[in-house]
Motif scaffolding. Structure first.
Motif, PDB file in Angstrom:
ATOM      1  N   ALA A   1      11.453  -9.048 -11.209  1.00  9.04           N
ATOM      2  CA  ALA A   1      12.042 -10.372 -10.993  1.00  9.04           C
ATOM      3  C   ALA A   1      13.279 -10.287 -10.125  1.00  9.04           C
ATOM      4  O   ALA A   1      14.007  -9.277 -10.136  1.00  9.04           O
ATOM      5  CB  ALA A   1      12.400 -11.002 -12.337  1.00  9.04           C
ATOM      6  N   TYR A   2      13.497 -11.334  -9.355  1.00 14.34           N
ATOM      7  CA  TYR A   2      14.778 -11.647  -8.738  1.00 14.34           C
ATOM      8  C   TYR A   2      15.173 -12.994  -9.346  1.00 14.34           C
ATOM      9  O   TYR A   2      14.761 -14.053  -8.852  1.00 14.34           O
ATOM     10  CB  TYR A   2      14.673 -11.785  -7.216  1.00 14.34           C
ATOM     11  CG  TYR A   2      14.505 -10.481  -6.472  1.00 14.34           C
ATOM     12  CD1 TYR A   2      15.568  -9.605  -6.335  1.00 14.34           C
ATOM     13  CD2 TYR A   2      13.290 -10.151  -5.886  1.00 14.34           C
ATOM     14  CE1 TYR A   2      15.424  -8.412  -5.627  1.00 14.34           C
ATOM     15  CE2 TYR A   2      13.132  -8.957  -5.176  1.00 14.34           C
ATOM     16  CZ  TYR A   2      14.214  -8.099  -5.055  1.00 14.34           C
ATOM     17  OH  TYR A   2      14.067  -6.915  -4.364  1.00 14.34           O
ATOM     18  N   GLU A   3      15.896 -12.963 -10.444  1.00 15.11           N
ATOM     19  CA  GLU A   3      16.212 -14.152 -11.244  1.00 15.11           C
ATOM     20  C   GLU A   3      14.946 -14.729 -11.889  1.00 15.11           C
ATOM     21  O   GLU A   3      14.855 -14.861 -13.097  1.00 15.11           O
ATOM     22  CB  GLU A   3      16.938 -15.215 -10.410  1.00 15.11           C
ATOM     23  CG  GLU A   3      18.297 -14.740  -9.907  1.00 15.11           C
ATOM     24  CD  GLU A   3      19.025 -15.793  -9.116  1.00 15.11           C
ATOM     25  OE1 GLU A   3      18.451 -16.892  -8.900  1.00 15.11           O
ATOM     26  OE2 GLU A   3      20.165 -15.518  -8.705  1.00 15.11           O
ATOM     27  N   GLN A   4      13.932 -15.066 -11.067  1.00 16.60           N
ATOM     28  CA  GLN A   4      12.638 -15.526 -11.583  1.00 16.60           C
ATOM     29  C   GLN A   4      11.594 -14.415 -11.424  1.00 16.60           C
ATOM     30  O   GLN A   4      11.604 -13.704 -10.424  1.00 16.60           O
ATOM     31  CB  GLN A   4      12.169 -16.784 -10.830  1.00 16.60           C
ATOM     32  CG  GLN A   4      13.068 -17.999 -10.999  1.00 16.60           C
ATOM     33  CD  GLN A   4      13.089 -18.481 -12.445  1.00 16.60           C
ATOM     34  OE1 GLN A   4      12.059 -18.492 -13.126  1.00 16.60           O
ATOM     35  NE2 GLN A   4      14.269 -18.883 -12.917  1.00 16.60           N
TER      36      GLN A   4
ATOM     37  N   ASN B   1       1.459 -13.758  -0.258  1.00 19.87           N
ATOM     38  CA  ASN B   1       2.754 -13.359   0.289  1.00 19.87           C
ATOM     39  C   ASN B   1       3.872 -13.764  -0.672  1.00 19.87           C
ATOM     40  O   ASN B   1       3.881 -14.872  -1.200  1.00 19.87           O
ATOM     41  CB  ASN B   1       2.990 -14.016   1.650  1.00 19.87           C
ATOM     42  CG  ASN B   1       2.095 -13.445   2.734  1.00 19.87           C
ATOM     43  OD1 ASN B   1       1.500 -14.180   3.498  1.00 19.87           O
ATOM     44  ND2 ASN B   1       1.982 -12.127   2.807  1.00 19.87           N
ATOM     45  N   GLY B   2       4.792 -12.832  -0.906  1.00 15.29           N
ATOM     46  CA  GLY B   2       5.916 -13.109  -1.790  1.00 15.29           C
ATOM     47  C   GLY B   2       5.618 -12.885  -3.262  1.00 15.29           C
ATOM     48  O   GLY B   2       6.478 -13.149  -4.111  1.00 15.29           O
ATOM     49  N   SER B   3       4.408 -12.377  -3.560  1.00 14.53           N
ATOM     50  CA  SER B   3       4.038 -12.200  -4.969  1.00 14.53           C
ATOM     51  C   SER B   3       4.562 -10.894  -5.568  1.00 14.53           C
ATOM     52  O   SER B   3       4.428 -10.671  -6.767  1.00 14.53           O
ATOM     53  CB  SER B   3       2.515 -12.260  -5.131  1.00 14.53           C
ATOM     54  OG  SER B   3       1.895 -11.197  -4.424  1.00 14.53           O
TER      55      SER B   3
ATOM     56  N   LEU C   1      -2.329  -9.476  -8.110  1.00 10.72           N
ATOM     57  CA  LEU C   1      -1.141 -10.034  -8.762  1.00 10.72           C
ATOM     58  C   LEU C   1      -1.248 -11.546  -8.852  1.00 10.72           C
ATOM     59  O   LEU C   1      -1.693 -12.218  -7.913  1.00 10.72           O
ATOM     60  CB  LEU C   1       0.133  -9.675  -7.962  1.00 10.72           C
ATOM     61  CG  LEU C   1       0.428  -8.173  -7.800  1.00 10.72           C
ATOM     62  CD1 LEU C   1       1.769  -8.010  -7.075  1.00 10.72           C
ATOM     63  CD2 LEU C   1       0.447  -7.448  -9.131  1.00 10.72           C
ATOM     64  N   GLN C   2      -0.840 -12.089  -9.994  1.00  7.45           N
ATOM     65  CA  GLN C   2      -0.839 -13.528 -10.209  1.00  7.45           C
ATOM     66  C   GLN C   2       0.605 -14.022 -10.206  1.00  7.45           C
ATOM     67  O   GLN C   2       1.468 -13.449 -10.872  1.00  7.45           O
ATOM     68  CB  GLN C   2      -1.490 -13.888 -11.548  1.00  7.45           C
ATOM     69  CG  GLN C   2      -2.914 -13.377 -11.701  1.00  7.45           C
ATOM     70  CD  GLN C   2      -3.877 -14.003 -10.686  1.00  7.45           C
ATOM     71  OE1 GLN C   2      -3.728 -15.180 -10.342  1.00  7.45           O
ATOM     72  NE2 GLN C   2      -4.830 -13.215 -10.204  1.00  7.45           N
ATOM     73  N   HIS C   3       0.867 -15.093  -9.423  1.00 12.58           N
ATOM     74  CA  HIS C   3       2.198 -15.678  -9.409  1.00 12.58           C
ATOM     75  C   HIS C   3       2.588 -16.118 -10.814  1.00 12.58           C
ATOM     76  O   HIS C   3       1.758 -16.621 -11.567  1.00 12.58           O
ATOM     77  CB  HIS C   3       2.240 -16.914  -8.482  1.00 12.58           C
ATOM     78  CG  HIS C   3       2.630 -16.554  -7.086  1.00 12.58           C
ATOM     79  ND1 HIS C   3       3.811 -15.933  -6.770  1.00 12.58           N
ATOM     80  CD2 HIS C   3       1.993 -16.774  -5.905  1.00 12.58           C
ATOM     81  CE1 HIS C   3       3.889 -15.764  -5.453  1.00 12.58           C
ATOM     82  NE2 HIS C   3       2.791 -16.254  -4.909  1.00 12.58           N
ATOM     83  N   HIS C   4       3.872 -15.923 -11.140  1.00 13.27           N
ATOM     84  CA  HIS C   4       4.346 -16.332 -12.465  1.00 13.27           C
ATOM     85  C   HIS C   4       4.429 -17.869 -12.540  1.00 13.27           C
ATOM     86  O   HIS C   4       4.875 -18.511 -11.593  1.00 13.27           O
ATOM     87  CB  HIS C   4       5.738 -15.736 -12.726  1.00 13.27           C
ATOM     88  CG  HIS C   4       6.268 -16.050 -14.095  1.00 13.27           C
ATOM     89  ND1 HIS C   4       5.725 -15.486 -15.237  1.00 13.27           N
ATOM     90  CD2 HIS C   4       7.259 -16.877 -14.488  1.00 13.27           C
ATOM     91  CE1 HIS C   4       6.389 -15.954 -16.284  1.00 13.27           C
ATOM     92  NE2 HIS C   4       7.327 -16.795 -15.861  1.00 13.27           N
TER      93      HIS C   4
END
Length: 498
Positions: A321-324, A346-348, A495-498
Motif C-alpha cells: 500500500a501507499y496509504e491505500q 496499470n497501477g495495480s 492482481l485484483q484492485h483493492h
C-alpha cells in the motif's frame, strides 16, 4: 491532406562507423496511418527526429505539416502531473481530462506527483496530452510500453477511429497490425513503403526474403563453380609458363628448335591463359556483389545456475500500500524451473511486488514472504537510465564477461559499430538490450524481469522465447504481451484492485 517527402537523405552519427540512411527516398501522404518498422538501432527514432529537424543531415526533407512527438520530454517529474503538463502544452486541461476518460483512466492522477505514477499511468497521461492536440501530425514512439492489455485495446481503438494520419513505432505486432494501413520499413539503410498492415508487410517481405535466399543459393553454387574453373585455368597458365622455359632441344633427336618462335608462342599462350583467369575472377566478384544481405536471428545464451532450493519464493497474503492498498492480498509459490508471470491493470502494483522482494519498496506491506537469503538474482528493470559509460566499463562494474556481453548484444541485433558508443548515447532500444544482455550474462538461480519486451523488436521477442524454452530457468515476470506469456509462463498470477 499533405505530403512528407525525403530526397537522397543521408545520415549517420559521428561516433558510429556505419550510416543509418544512405541516399534514402520516401514520399508519404499525411492521411496515411503509418507503422514504422525496423530492427532496434536501425534508425526508427532517429527518422522521427530528422523529420523534426533535431539533427543535421544531407539531402532534403520537405513537409507541409508541423509535428508533435510522443513521448514528450519532462523536465521536473517531482511536480504535480497537472503542472508538468502545463509546462509543455497550451492545451486546456479539460481536453486532457476528456482524453483520459476515453482511455478509462481516472483524471485524479493529474493531482499526483508525476514521479509517483506507474509506467502505464505516465504513458496514458502523455498520450492524453498528444491526443488533445489536433493541429499537429503525431509521431508516436512506442506508445504500448508499460500499458496493460485493456489499455492497449483502448489506444488501438482510438487510433483506428482517428481521422488524422500518424507515424507509429511499436514492438507490439498485433497492435500495429490493428491500427495501420501503410508500413514504412527501414531496410539496408533505405526506406520502403508497403500498402497494408503489418501482416501484409510480413507476408510480402517473407516472400522476397525467400526469393533472395533461393537466389543466394544459386549464386553461391555458381560462384563455387567459377572459382573451381578459375583455379583450373590458373594451374593451366602456370603449366604454359613452364613450357616457355622448358627443354627446347632433345638430345640425339637431331631436331633443331627455333627458340625465338617457341618463346613467342609460349608467351602468347600464357597471356591468353592469364586473361582467362582474370575473366573468371571478375565473374566471381560480379556474382558475389549480387548476394543479398538477409536478416538472421541467432540463439542467445543465458547464464542460469540451477539452485539446490526446490522452492525459491513463497508469498502468503501479501498486500502492499501507499496509504491505500494497491491490490487484494495475493499468495503464490515459485518452485525451481517455474516461470510465474504477474498480471494486472496499470497501477495495480505489479512492479511494487518486485521492488518489495528486492528491498526497494517504500510503502507499507502486510503478509509473509519467504525467499532464501543467499539466492543469486538477475534483474531486468523497467527504468535503466543510470546505465552509463562504455560497454567495457559496464561489464567491469557488474563483474560480467565482456566477451559474453558483446556476444549477446550482437545476437540481439546491436551492430558491432555501436560497441564503441557510450551507453547513454545509444538509442532506447539499444540501451534496453544492454540491460537484457547484462541479465542474460549474470549467473543467477532466479531471473526477475520487469517488462522485458519494452523497446524490443519482434526478432528479439522470439529470441527470448527460444532461450527461455531451451534453458527452462526459474523466473518471475511482469509483462503485458500475451503471446510471449503463452510461450514462456508456467503460472499466471492476476492482481485484483483493492
Amino acid at each position: 491532406m499533405g505530403n512528407i517527402e525525403l530526397k537522397q537523405v543521408t545520415f549517420g552519427f559521428d561516433n558510429q562507423a556505419q550510416l543509418l540512411f544512405n541516399k534514402a527516398n520516401l514520399t508519404i501522404d499525411t492521411s496515411w496511418k503509418l507503422g514504422l518498422i525496423g530492427r532496434n538501432g536501425r534508425g526508427k527514432t532517429t527518422l522521427l527526429n530528422l523529420l523534426q529537424g533535431v539533427y543535421p543531415y544531407q539531402g532534403t526533407i520537405t513537409h507541409d505539416v508541423s509535428f508533435n512527438y510522443f513521448p514528450q520530454q519532462i523536465s521536473d517529474d517531482e511536480q504535480l502531473t497537472y503542472d508538468v503538463l502545463s509546462e509543455v502544452t497550451t492545451v486546456e486541461i479539460w481536453q486532457i481530462e476528456k482524453e483520459l476518460q476515453l482511455m478509462q483512466t481516472d483524471d485524479a492522477i493529474l493531482w499526483r506527483p508525476f514521479v509517483s505514477l506507474s509506467g502505464g499511468e505516465k504513458t496514458k497521461v502523455l498520450l492524453a496530452l498528444l491526443f488533445s492536440d489536433h493541429n499537429h501530425f503525431p509521431l508516436i514512439d512506442e506508445p504500448t510500453n508499460h500499458l496493460d492489455q485493456q489499455s492497449r485495446k483502448h489506444i488501438a481503438q482510438y487510433l483506428k477511429d482517428k481521422k488524422q494520419g500518424f507515424i507509429l513505432v511499436s514492438h507490439d505486432r498485433s497492435f500495429v497490425n490493428e491500427v495501420v494501413d501503410h508500413v514504412i520499413a527501414i531496410e539496408k539503410r533505405q526506406l520502403m513503403v508497403y500498402q497494408g498492415n503489418f501482416a501484409t508487410y510480413e507476408e510480402q517481405k517473407g516472400r522476397r526474403d525467400q526469393y533472395e535466399l533461393d537466389q543466394n543459393k544459386k549464386l553461391k553454387t555458381e560462384i563455387g563453380r567459377l572459382k573451381q574453373t578459375a583455379s583450373e585455368k590458373a594451374e593451366w597458365s602456370r603449366g604454359r609458363e613452364k613450357e616457355k622455359f622448358g627443354n627446347r632441344h632433345v638430345a640425339g633427336s637431331g631436331a633443331i628448335f627455333d627458340r625465338g618462335a617457341i618463346g613467342a608462342r609460349a608467351a602468347r599462350t600464357m597471356k591468353r591463359s592469364k586473361t582467362l583467369v582474370r575473366h573468371m575472377e571478375d565473374k566471381v566478384a560480379d556474382k558475389e556483389q549480387l548476394l543479398k544481405e538477409i536478416e538472421t536471428v541467432d540463439m542467445l545464451t543465458m547464464n542460469y545456475q540451477s539452485s539446490y532450493h526446490k522452492v525459491l519464493l513463497e508469498v502468503k497474503n501479501l498486500q502492499l500500500a501507499y496509504e491505500q492498498p494497491l491490490f487484494e492480498p495475493v499468495s503464490f509459490q515459485l518452485t525451481k524451473r517455474e516461470r510465474v508471470a504477474i498480471q494486472g491493470a496499470n497501477g495495480s502494483g505489479k512492479s511494487s511486488i518486485i521492488h518489495y522482494l528486492l528491498g526497494m519498496f517504500t510503502g507499507q506491506a502486510d503478509g509473509e514472504v519467504d525467499m532464501p537469503s543467499n539466492i543469486r538474482i538477475s534483474y531486468v528493470r523497467q527504468n535503466y537510465e543510470n546505465n552509463v559509460g562504455t560497454l567495457q566499463e559496464f561489464a567491469n562494474e557488474h563483474h560480467l564477461s565482456y566477451e559474453t556481453l558483446l556476444n549477446n548484444l550482437h545476437k540481439l541485433g546491436v551492430e558491432r559499430c555501436v560497441f564503441n558508443t557510450r551507453i547513454e548515447d545509444m538509442s532506447m532500444g539499444q540501451r534496453k538490450r544492454v540491460e537484457l544482455a547484462k541479465s542474460l550474462a549474470t549467473p543467477a538461480e532466479l531471473f526477475i524481469w520487469d517488462e522485458p519486451l519494452n523497446y524490443l523488436d519482434v526478432f528479439n521477442r522470439e529470441q527470448l522465447e527460444q532461450v527461455i524454452q531451451l534453458v527452462q530457468p526459474t523466473m518471475l515476470l511482469v509483462e503485458h504481451d500475451e503471446t510471449f506469456l503463452d510461450n514462456v509462463a508456467t503460472q499466471i498470477i492476476r492482481l485484483q484492485h483493492h
